[in-house]
Scaffold this motif. Structure first.
Motif, mmCIF file in Angstrom:
data_model
loop_
_atom_site.group_PDB
_atom_site.id
_atom_site.type_symbol
_atom_site.label_atom_id
_atom_site.label_comp_id
_atom_site.label_asym_id
_atom_site.label_seq_id
_atom_site.Cartn_x
_atom_site.Cartn_y
_atom_site.Cartn_z
ATOM 1 N N LEU A 143 2.921 -5.717 -1.699
ATOM 2 C CA LEU A 143 3.402 -4.383 -2.049
ATOM 3 C C LEU A 143 2.351 -3.594 -2.817
ATOM 4 O O LEU A 143 2.236 -2.373 -2.659
ATOM 5 C CB LEU A 143 4.685 -4.491 -2.883
ATOM 6 C CG LEU A 143 5.937 -4.972 -2.145
ATOM 7 C CD1 LEU A 143 7.090 -5.133 -3.129
ATOM 8 C CD2 LEU A 143 6.310 -4.003 -1.036
ATOM 9 N N LEU A 146 -0.046 -2.026 -0.430
ATOM 10 C CA LEU A 146 0.520 -1.072 0.524
ATOM 11 C C LEU A 146 0.323 0.361 0.016
ATOM 12 O O LEU A 146 0.675 0.656 -1.130
ATOM 13 C CB LEU A 146 2.013 -1.348 0.719
ATOM 14 C CG LEU A 146 2.742 -0.470 1.736
ATOM 15 C CD1 LEU A 146 2.248 -0.777 3.148
ATOM 16 C CD2 LEU A 146 4.248 -0.699 1.639
ATOM 17 N N TRP A 151 5.767 4.719 1.819
ATOM 18 C CA TRP A 151 7.161 4.655 1.404
ATOM 19 C C TRP A 151 7.872 5.997 1.524
ATOM 20 O O TRP A 151 9.104 6.032 1.472
ATOM 21 C CB TRP A 151 7.252 4.171 -0.040
ATOM 22 C CG TRP A 151 6.945 2.718 -0.222
ATOM 23 C CD1 TRP A 151 5.875 2.185 -0.866
ATOM 24 C CD2 TRP A 151 7.733 1.617 0.228
ATOM 25 N NE1 TRP A 151 5.923 0.814 -0.842
ATOM 26 C CE2 TRP A 151 7.065 0.440 -0.172
ATOM 27 C CE3 TRP A 151 8.927 1.505 0.933
ATOM 28 C CZ2 TRP A 151 7.557 -0.822 0.104
ATOM 29 C CZ3 TRP A 151 9.425 0.244 1.212
ATOM 30 C CH2 TRP A 151 8.747 -0.896 0.805
#
Length: 304
Positions: A143, A146, A151
């Motif tokens: 995460l 990323l 998102w």
């Protein structure tokens, strides 16, 4: 026949305790440390801290103006520093400059505080419970790598275009960095500290509060700094992509509006303001805290 008389000086030397030399050396080293950490004058501080960044800014402005004057590209693509300054004065005259900045700063800081509240216990659990670390450690690392902008589409579908979506993107970007920073800090805590804490009964939450967190503070602080950077980047990504009257006008939305209007001076102004806020938070919040932590640990001279 050799004389056995002892002068006062030699007698004092003979009477000196065996550890006195070590004590004198230690006192001398303490004195040197005290001298090296004495506060410098205002002029020295300005010369060492403020002058180099100022010269760097002046150099960038000079190169920028030189590129504009030489007409390396069209003024449509590269406006002059004066054009960008004019864009800033226009916002000031309209009374919207500080409202644009504050909209983003408030979202970024409030989202970061919530990320700290969530990321800290996650980091403690991951660092101290092996099954949780085996399960969540790789997820947190993934995460963290990323890009935050990934998102935004999902958050828009889940929550709509509103403040909740903005904060969700901030949390998804910042929490993994804060948790991983705390895990890295705890991993560097000497095992002796933990054994000493257990000896005096500091276990569980008490040990985490009084042993783990203070000992892991340098690594945790690095994670907090990185968490703020991810919070700010995530917010800018969300403001760039999502647009709604209910969201107000933040720096990211201002930057995208100027892009839509093909106003390069406004685009550069938005970039400069975003950079300015990031540097200001670093200098006003994290740098004083970091210096205090290093000073308390006797490490301040190493970062001067």
């Amino acid at each position: 026949m050799a004389s056995t008389d002892t002068t006062p000086t030699s007698r004092a030397t003979l009477d000196k305790a065996p550890g006195a030399d070590s004590a004198d050396v230690g006192a001398g080293l303490d004195a040197l440390d005290a001298v090296s950490t004495q506060g410098s004058s205002v002029a020295d501080t300005l010369r060492q801290k403020a002058l180099p960044p100022l010269l760097g800014v002046l150099l960038v402005l000079a190169l920028w103006q030189g590129a504009y004057s030489l007409e390396i590209t069209s003024s449509y693509k590269l406006p002059s520093p004066a054009d960008v300054w004019q864009a800033a004065t226009d916002l000031w005259s309209a009374g919207t400059l500080f409202s644009i900045i504050w909209t983003s700063v408030w979202r970024g800081l409030s989202g970061f505080v919530v990320a700290v509240i969530i990321g800290t216990p996650i980091g403690l659990l991951v660092s101290r419970v092996k099954p949780i670390r085996a399960a969540l450690g790789p997820v947190l690392s993934g995460l963290q790598s990323l890009p935050s902008v990934a998102w935004v589409p999902a958050a828009v579908i889940w929550l709509g275009i509103n403040d909740s979506m903005m904060y969700a993107v901030i949390l998804l970007g910042a929490v993994p960095s804060i948790a991983n920073g705390l895990v890295a800090g705890i991993d560097q805590v000497p095992p002796l500290f933990l054994r000493a804490g257990r000896t005096i009964g500091a276990t569980g939450l008490t040990g985490a509060r009084h042993i783990l967190l203070p000992a892991a503070l340098p690594g945790y602080l690095a994670g907090l700094k990185q968490g703020w950077a991810f919070s700010w980047r995530s917010l800018m990504a969300a403001e760039l992509v999502a647009s709604s009257p209910d969201l107000g006008l933040g720096l990211g939305r201002y930057l995208e509006n100027q892009r839509e209007f093909s106003d390069m001076a406004g685009v550069l102004l938005g970039i400069i303001l975003i950079l300015f806020v990031g540097i200001a938070i670093e200098l006003l919040v994290f740098t004083p805290v970091e210096r205090r932590v290093l000073r308390n640990r006797g490490l301040l001279a190493a970062v001067k």
